[in-house]
Every structure is written in structure tokens, then in C-alpha cells.
Design a protein around this motif. Structure first.
Motif, short mmCIF file in Angstrom:
data_model
loop_
_atom_site.label_atom_id
_atom_site.label_comp_id
_atom_site.label_asym_id
_atom_site.label_seq_id
_atom_site.Cartn_x
_atom_site.Cartn_y
_atom_site.Cartn_z
N ILE A 100 73.14 -91.35 27.69
CA ILE A 100 73.11 -90.18 27.12
C ILE A 100 74.04 -89.17 27.41
CG2 ILE A 100 71.54 -88.47 26.03
CD1 ILE A 100 69.22 -90.11 26.43
N ASP A 104 75.70 -85.98 22.45
CA ASP A 104 74.82 -86.89 21.60
C ASP A 104 73.61 -86.18 21.36
OD1 ASP A 104 76.50 -88.88 22.09
OD2 ASP A 104 75.42 -89.68 23.60
N VAL A 105 73.27 -84.91 22.00
CA VAL A 105 72.03 -83.90 21.69
C VAL A 105 72.20 -82.97 20.65
CG1 VAL A 105 70.35 -82.59 22.80
CG2 VAL A 105 71.51 -84.55 24.26
N ALA A 111 66.66 -81.64 19.47
CA ALA A 111 66.95 -82.16 20.82
C ALA A 111 65.61 -82.40 21.46
CB ALA A 111 67.58 -80.73 21.55
N SER A 113 63.36 -84.70 20.98
CA SER A 113 63.31 -85.99 20.88
C SER A 113 64.39 -86.49 21.65
CB SER A 113 63.09 -86.59 19.69
OG SER A 113 64.24 -86.23 18.75
N LYS A 114 65.42 -86.13 21.99
CA LYS A 114 66.73 -86.69 22.60
C LYS A 114 66.66 -86.59 23.93
CE LYS A 114 68.29 -88.19 18.76
NZ LYS A 114 68.38 -89.75 18.36
#
Length: 205
Positions: A100, A104-105, A111, A113-114
């Protein structure tokens, strides 16, 4: 029953106000002991619609003021945290083991859930360290002995010695914190409805 048209000498017709009325003082709201402190802002002064200060308890007032300052500081960071990622994100990996990257966030509520569970655990541990170990109250609400902007944590002399300047900065911090609390509530609300903190209402179908 009195024909007032005949009573031309009535003081009610003279256009003059009663001398007794003129000598009465203007009504002033009774003081409750907490007026005049940092945080009172015109035109409302001490604004306490819920009546939290009616009991006159100093310790309760200090605790609530400490909580207000702390929430304001967190809200200011949160507001900046919503704005900055719209324009800048750190390069590189957020979690190399999970592949990650910071890029990608998504911003805002997306954010949650990431970010990996261990990432949230690190954040919670850091907050716990600050709350339970690092920050020690100096008696004054919001004062943890770290100086202006917390620069004392970096070993820098950051105390503000001028009483007027200090009061002005403390009042500004409270005012900005209150504004930030309202701002972050609005951002989170709009983010939840539209998927973006800046509220693209076209997405809210």
C-alpha cells in the motif's frame, strides 16, 4: 370615566420622561464568577447557553476548558489533514508488506478502510503515550509545559513572556479551535453524504 382630552397638563403628553426613570441604572446580567477570562469573545462574552457554569465549580470549569482546548487542537490538525492531501501526499510506501502506497489512500473517510489495522494501532499507541505519559498538566487549562506551538518538545525556547501577547495568542487559539471544530464537523458530514469533503452535491443523488 375620565376624558383625557381635557387633561392637557398630563405629564404623559409632555414628551418628557420621568426623572425617576432616568436615574435607574441599565440592567446588567449578573456575574457568575467566570466572566472576563480568556475565551470570552465579543459580542457574546461568556457564552454558556447550557448553563454549565451556573454551579460556580472552578474545577469543573477548568476541566471543561481543558477539554475544549484539546478538542480544538485536534480539530485544527484534522482540518489541515483534510485539506493537505488534496494537494500533497508523501511518496513511497505506507505499508511495504501489504503493498500500500500513500498515493493509494483516498482522502477523508475513505482512508479509514484503506489504512492497515497495524497502522491504526500505531496511531492509537502514540495518542495513548501523549495522553498518559508525555503530557503533564501545569494547572492552567491546555498548558503542558511545551511552550508556544509545542516547540519546547524540540528543545527550543518557545515561551511567550509578554502577558498581553500571551493572552492574545491564547485567545486566538481558542477562537481558531472553535472554528476548526465546526469546520471538521462540516467536512465529515459532507464527506459522508457526497464522498468528498468539499461537497460535490452532484454526487448526492
Amino acid at each position: 370615566w375620565g376624558d383625557w382630552a381635557l387633561y392637557t397638563a398630563s405629564p404623559l403628553r409632555s414628551g418628557l420622561t420621568s426623572p425617576g426613570f432616568n436615574t435607574l441604572p441599565e440592567f446588567e446580567k449578573p456575574m457568575n464568577g467566570f466572566e472576563g477570562l480568556i475565551g470570552d469573545q465579543p459580542p457574546l462574552g461568556l457564552w454558556d447557553p447550557a448553563g454549565f457554569t451556573k454551579d460556580g465549580n472552578v474545577e469543573n470549569f477548568k476541566r471543561r476548558r481543558t477539554v475544549e482546548i484539546k478538542h480544538g487542537r485536534v480539530a485544527m490538525f484534522a482540518t489541515i489533514g483534510y485539506i493537505v492531501p488534496e494537494y500533497f501526499k508523501f511518496p513511497g510506501d505506507l505499508s511495504p508488506s501489504m503493498g500500500i502506497k500513500f498515493a493509494d489512500v483516498p482522502n477523508g473517510l475513505g482512508a479509514i478502510s484503506k489504512v492497515p489495522v497495524y497502522g491504526w494501532a500505531q496511531i492509537a499507541a502514540f495518542i495513548g503515550f501523549l495522553e498518559l505519559s508525555y503530557n503533564k498538566s501545569y494547572g492552567e487549562p491546555g498548558n503542558y509545559g511545551k511552550g508556544f506551538l509545542g516547540l519546547g518538545s524540540l528543545g527550543l525556547s518557545a515561551s511567550v513572556d509578554d502577558p498581553k501577547v500571551r493572552s492574545k495568542k491564547l485567545a486566538a487559539e481558542l477562537a481558531n479551535g472553535r472554528l476548526a471544530m465546526m469546520a471538521i464537523i462540516g467536512m465529515v458530514f459532507q464527506d459522508g453524504l457526497t464522498g468528498r469533503a468539499w461537497g460535490d452535491w452532484a454526487l448526492y443523488t
